[in-house]
Write a protein that holds these residues in place. Structure first.
Motif, PDB file in Angstrom:
ATOM      1  N   ALA A 234       0.865  -1.182   0.000  1.00  0.00           N
ATOM      2  CA  ALA A 234       0.000   0.000   0.000  1.00  0.00           C
ATOM      3  C   ALA A 234       0.895   1.224   0.000  1.00  0.00           C
ATOM      4  O   ALA A 234       1.970   1.218   0.610  1.00  0.00           O
ATOM      5  CB  ALA A 234      -0.915   0.013   1.219  1.00  0.00           C
TER       6      ALA A 234
ATOM      7  N   ARG B 251      -3.565   7.465  -3.574  1.00  0.00           N
ATOM      8  CA  ARG B 251      -3.287   6.399  -2.603  1.00  0.00           C
ATOM      9  C   ARG B 251      -3.888   5.102  -3.110  1.00  0.00           C
ATOM     10  O   ARG B 251      -5.048   5.074  -3.561  1.00  0.00           O
ATOM     11  CB  ARG B 251      -3.865   6.733  -1.225  1.00  0.00           C
TER      12      ARG B 251
ATOM     13  N   VAL C  48      -3.856   0.471  -2.922  1.00  0.00           N
ATOM     14  CA  VAL C  48      -3.433  -0.846  -2.452  1.00  0.00           C
ATOM     15  C   VAL C  48      -3.206  -1.672  -3.703  1.00  0.00           C
ATOM     16  O   VAL C  48      -3.932  -1.532  -4.689  1.00  0.00           O
ATOM     17  CB  VAL C  48      -4.494  -1.489  -1.534  1.00  0.00           C
TER      18      VAL C  48
ATOM     19  N   GLU D 156      -7.873   2.003  -5.711  1.00  0.00           N
ATOM     20  CA  GLU D 156      -7.694   3.262  -4.988  1.00  0.00           C
ATOM     21  C   GLU D 156      -8.174   3.125  -3.546  1.00  0.00           C
ATOM     22  O   GLU D 156      -9.092   2.345  -3.253  1.00  0.00           O
ATOM     23  CB  GLU D 156      -8.449   4.389  -5.696  1.00  0.00           C
ATOM     24  N   LEU D 157      -7.544   3.902  -2.662  1.00  0.00           N
ATOM     25  CA  LEU D 157      -7.886   3.872  -1.245  1.00  0.00           C
ATOM     26  C   LEU D 157      -8.571   5.162  -0.818  1.00  0.00           C
ATOM     27  O   LEU D 157      -8.109   6.255  -1.157  1.00  0.00           O
ATOM     28  CB  LEU D 157      -6.621   3.698  -0.396  1.00  0.00           C
TER      29      LEU D 157
ATOM     30  N   ILE E  55      -9.058   4.562   5.152  1.00  0.00           N
ATOM     31  CA  ILE E  55      -8.276   3.328   5.307  1.00  0.00           C
ATOM     32  C   ILE E  55      -6.796   3.679   5.254  1.00  0.00           C
ATOM     33  O   ILE E  55      -6.304   4.168   4.234  1.00  0.00           O
ATOM     34  CB  ILE E  55      -8.619   2.296   4.211  1.00  0.00           C
TER      35      ILE E  55
ATOM     36  N   SER F  17      -2.607   2.962   5.389  1.00  0.00           N
ATOM     37  CA  SER F  17      -1.771   2.062   4.593  1.00  0.00           C
ATOM     38  C   SER F  17      -1.494   0.739   5.293  1.00  0.00           C
ATOM     39  O   SER F  17      -1.376  -0.299   4.634  1.00  0.00           O
ATOM     40  CB  SER F  17      -0.451   2.754   4.236  1.00  0.00           C
TER      41      SER F  17
ATOM     42  N   ALA G  43      -4.562  -1.363   4.759  1.00  0.00           N
ATOM     43  CA  ALA G  43      -4.669  -1.730   3.348  1.00  0.00           C
ATOM     44  C   ALA G  43      -3.664  -2.803   2.961  1.00  0.00           C
ATOM     45  O   ALA G  43      -3.975  -3.713   2.175  1.00  0.00           O
ATOM     46  CB  ALA G  43      -4.479  -0.494   2.476  1.00  0.00           C
TER      47      ALA G  43
ATOM     48  N   VAL H 256     -11.752  -3.207  -0.374  1.00  0.00           N
ATOM     49  CA  VAL H 256     -11.687  -1.831   0.122  1.00  0.00           C
ATOM     50  C   VAL H 256     -13.084  -1.335   0.497  1.00  0.00           C
ATOM     51  O   VAL H 256     -13.279  -0.711   1.546  1.00  0.00           O
ATOM     52  CB  VAL H 256     -11.035  -0.911  -0.934  1.00  0.00           C
TER      53      VAL H 256
END
Length: 309
Positions: A63, A81, A83, A104-105, A109, A111, A114, A267
């Motif tokens: 991540a 950002r 994962v 995408e994160l 959440i 890192s 993730a 996610v």
């Protein structure tokens, strides 16, 4: 750049220098903030799964943030950002990843959370697809206190399954009850069958005991051999209970190498409070060798995550 490098002949992983990633047209580059260590990677380091090529480095769960977008225009932009689930090389400051294996994160959440999702979460999702409908069915899950087992327990229970989880350590198995398991036992031999679906990851005598508790016409999905011992089965044992039961070998990669959709689903589940990654260890990546030793010694419940500072 710095990377965690496998030592020769099973020596501990150490931080050293590695070449910068050279992405293909459909790959982006991620600045890694955290990565997860999986038992399969320890087996690769041990040579159990065959010796990787000389330039191989571990790292399938990462991540971080995109620092170079894909040349073909696919995937997220620089600064996003993400994962990701690269084929390898993720235990490093930067890694190239196919855009089809990235999600995408949201800001909610972090890192560390993730990084615990990719391999274990994808495996759990694909195992449930292989098992078929689980609502109102009795499910036996062995080796349940690892990363895959926690995800499987929560996802299957949320789908209406009555999950009996097997964990050799009662302490390591306690969290599984909170995630929805109806019972936790210390071995497959102690489980009270029959079970329409069995998800078996230990091998050796565990598989034989799990098969004996499979319902007639039921399905046993064999997805690992964490115990290390080979399996011995007697054909005639099928006539003593699980008549016409099926055994299916499972490899999470067999259903395709496009992992982005599964990552995006994981996610969404985490962001919605419907999936709770179990992270048993968080350390600086300079402690990677120690974490690998803990995984080999079964001293980590759930996932182990390393942070890249």
């Amino acid at each position: 750049m710095k990377a965690a490098l496998p030592g020769p002949d099973g020596k501990p992983v150490l931080l050293g220098e590695a070449a910068e990633p050279v992405p293909a047209e459909d790959e982006l580059v991620v600045a890694v903030e955290a990565y997860s260590v999986n038992r399969g990677e320890t087996l690769q380091l041990d040579g159990v799964l065959g010796r990787p090529r000389p330039d191989w480095r571990p790292g399938k769960d990462v991540a971080g943030r995109v620092v170079r977008a894909a040349a073909d225009g696919s995937g997220p932009a620089v600064g996003t950002r993400v994962v990701a689930h690269p084929p390898a090389y993720g235990w490093a400051e930067r890694v190239a990843v196919p855009t089809r294996s990235v999600a995408e994160l949201p800001d909610s959440i972090d890192s560390v959370t993730a990084a615990a999702l990719p391999l274990a979460g994808i495996t759990a999702l694909r195992l449930l697809r292989a098992a078929g409908p689980v609502a109102a069915r009795r499910v036996l899950l062995t080796g349940a206190s690892g990363g895959v087992g926690h995800y499987l327990t929560e996802l299957a229970a949320a789908s209406g399954a009555a999950v009996t989880a097997v964990s050799a350590s009662p302490g390591r198995g306690a969290r599984l009850l909170e995630l929805g398991a109806v019972e936790v036992v210390t071995s497959a031999a102690r489980a009270r069958g029959p079970f329409e679906i069995v998800l078996e990851s230990v091998g050796g005598p565990s598989l034989a005991a799990a098969l004996a508790r499979t319902a007639p016409g039921g399905l046993l999905v064999w997805f690992g051999q964490a115990g290390g011992a080979p399996v011995t089965l007697d054909f005639f044992d099928f006539f003593k209970g699980p008549a016409q039961a099926r055994i299916a070998h499972f490899d999470y990669t067999a259903s395709g190498a496009d992992y982005g959709d599964d990552l995006a689903a994981l996610v969404r589940l985490v962001a919605g409070g419907r999936l709770h990654p179990e992270i048993g260890s968080v350390r600086d990546w300079s402690r990677t060798a120690d974490v690998i030793a803990d995984l080999r010694g079964r001293r980590v419940r759930g996932n182990a995550v390393l942070t890249v500072g």
